[in-house]
Design a protein around this motif. Structure first.
Motif, mmCIF file in Angstrom:
data_model
loop_
_atom_site.group_PDB
_atom_site.id
_atom_site.type_symbol
_atom_site.label_atom_id
_atom_site.label_comp_id
_atom_site.label_asym_id
_atom_site.label_seq_id
_atom_site.Cartn_x
_atom_site.Cartn_y
_atom_site.Cartn_z
ATOM 1 N N PHE A 134 -1.408 3.984 -5.454
ATOM 2 C CA PHE A 134 -1.861 2.605 -5.647
ATOM 3 C C PHE A 134 -1.683 1.790 -4.366
ATOM 4 O O PHE A 134 -0.729 1.984 -3.608
ATOM 5 C CB PHE A 134 -1.079 1.938 -6.781
ATOM 6 C CG PHE A 134 -1.369 2.521 -8.128
ATOM 7 C CD1 PHE A 134 -2.580 2.275 -8.763
ATOM 8 C CD2 PHE A 134 -0.436 3.329 -8.777
ATOM 9 C CE1 PHE A 134 -2.857 2.811 -10.019
ATOM 10 C CE2 PHE A 134 -0.706 3.867 -10.028
ATOM 11 C CZ PHE A 134 -1.919 3.610 -10.644
ATOM 12 N N LEU A 135 -2.601 0.867 -4.161
ATOM 13 C CA LEU A 135 -2.501 -0.066 -3.041
ATOM 14 C C LEU A 135 -1.423 -1.101 -3.359
ATOM 15 O O LEU A 135 -0.977 -1.210 -4.502
ATOM 16 C CB LEU A 135 -3.852 -0.745 -2.817
ATOM 17 C CG LEU A 135 -5.025 0.194 -2.522
ATOM 18 C CD1 LEU A 135 -6.327 -0.596 -2.448
ATOM 19 C CD2 LEU A 135 -4.784 0.987 -1.249
ATOM 20 N N ASP A 136 -1.027 -1.864 -2.378
ATOM 21 C CA ASP A 136 0.020 -2.876 -2.571
ATOM 22 C C ASP A 136 -0.316 -3.869 -3.685
ATOM 23 O O ASP A 136 0.576 -4.372 -4.354
ATOM 24 C CB ASP A 136 0.282 -3.637 -1.267
ATOM 25 C CG ASP A 136 0.974 -2.766 -0.225
ATOM 26 O OD1 ASP A 136 1.571 -1.731 -0.616
ATOM 27 O OD2 ASP A 136 0.905 -3.109 0.966
ATOM 28 N N ASN A 137 -1.613 -4.121 -3.895
ATOM 29 C CA ASN A 137 -2.016 -5.078 -4.929
ATOM 30 C C ASN A 137 -2.181 -4.416 -6.298
ATOM 31 O O ASN A 137 -2.628 -5.048 -7.247
ATOM 32 C CB ASN A 137 -3.302 -5.795 -4.522
ATOM 33 C CG ASN A 137 -4.488 -4.867 -4.398
ATOM 34 O OD1 ASN A 137 -4.400 -3.668 -4.682
ATOM 35 N ND2 ASN A 137 -5.612 -5.406 -3.959
ATOM 36 N N GLY A 138 -1.839 -3.110 -6.399
ATOM 37 C CA GLY A 138 -1.912 -2.399 -7.669
ATOM 38 C C GLY A 138 -3.243 -1.732 -7.956
ATOM 39 O O GLY A 138 -3.390 -1.041 -8.963
ATOM 40 N N GLU A 139 -4.221 -1.924 -7.067
ATOM 41 C CA GLU A 139 -5.527 -1.298 -7.273
ATOM 42 C C GLU A 139 -5.494 0.179 -6.890
ATOM 43 O O GLU A 139 -4.656 0.623 -6.111
ATOM 44 C CB GLU A 139 -6.596 -2.015 -6.440
ATOM 45 C CG GLU A 139 -6.916 -3.406 -6.931
ATOM 46 C CD GLU A 139 -8.020 -4.068 -6.121
ATOM 47 O OE1 GLU A 139 -8.588 -3.429 -5.210
ATOM 48 O OE2 GLU A 139 -8.314 -5.246 -6.416
#
Length: 187
Positions: free
Chosen positions: A91-96
């Motif tokens: 996951f990316l830092d923003n949760g995506e």
């Protein structure tokens, strides 16, 4: 699958090329375009992805991605279904969910199309197993069988009322007959 003739490319050079429809895969220096999915293939792919996600997503156990490009080692493959344990999704830092996955799925699922060369598809599954996948399935709608691959034992063939193995944490009991019954949608 059809091979495209081109100069020798690296994996990174291949990943810079535009995507094709259907997807092209990069197998140790060769670009091979997958066949366009047909009705039975699409039905099994959609239904199986949904069934896996139905029992895994809410509890954050795993997620089944259809047609997800996975690039690792000297290959970039697009399994029909790539199942990743939740903790392995980068996951990316923003949760995506990211666009690039640079490692093999925990469970790789391929659905054989009439135009495909079985050994080439099996080769992709074995490559995944050799590089960290725990489980692989090759689903053959023509003879209604599933060839199962593990990291720690010989492959086995599942048919009829044989229960299909899944990743340990996934609570999904499915037989070969149940999977292939999804093909009967009419009447």
């Amino acid at each position: 699958m059809t091979a495209a003739t081109s100069k020798s490319l690296t994996l990174e050079e291949f990943l810079q090329l535009p995507e094709t429809k259907p997807a092209s895969e990069f197998l140790a220096g060769k670009i091979i375009q997958k066949p366009m999915p047909k009705g039975r293939h699409s039905r099994i792919q959609g239904k199986l992805s949904n069934e896996i996600n139905r029992v895994t997503e809410e509890q954050k156990i795993a997620y089944a991605f259809p047609e997800l490009r996975c690039s690792f080692g000297n290959r970039s493959i697009v399994p029909d279904i790539a199942v990743f344990r939740w903790d392995n999704i980068p996951f990316l830092d923003n949760g995506e969910v990211p666009d690039r996955f640079s490692f093999p799925p925990n469970w790789v699922i391929e659905i054989l199309s009439p135009e495909q060369k079985p050994n080439q598809v099996i080769g992709n599954i074995l490559y995944c197993i050799e590089n960290g996948s725990e489980l692989g399935w090759l689903i053959d709608p023509d003879d209604q069988s599933i060839l199962v691959f593990w990291r720690d034992r010989a492959p086995s063939l599942r048919q009829e009322n044989d229960v299909l193995p899944v990743l340990a944490e996934i609570e999904l009991e499915l037989t070969a007959n149940q999977l292939f019954s999804w093909l009967k949608m009419g009447n």
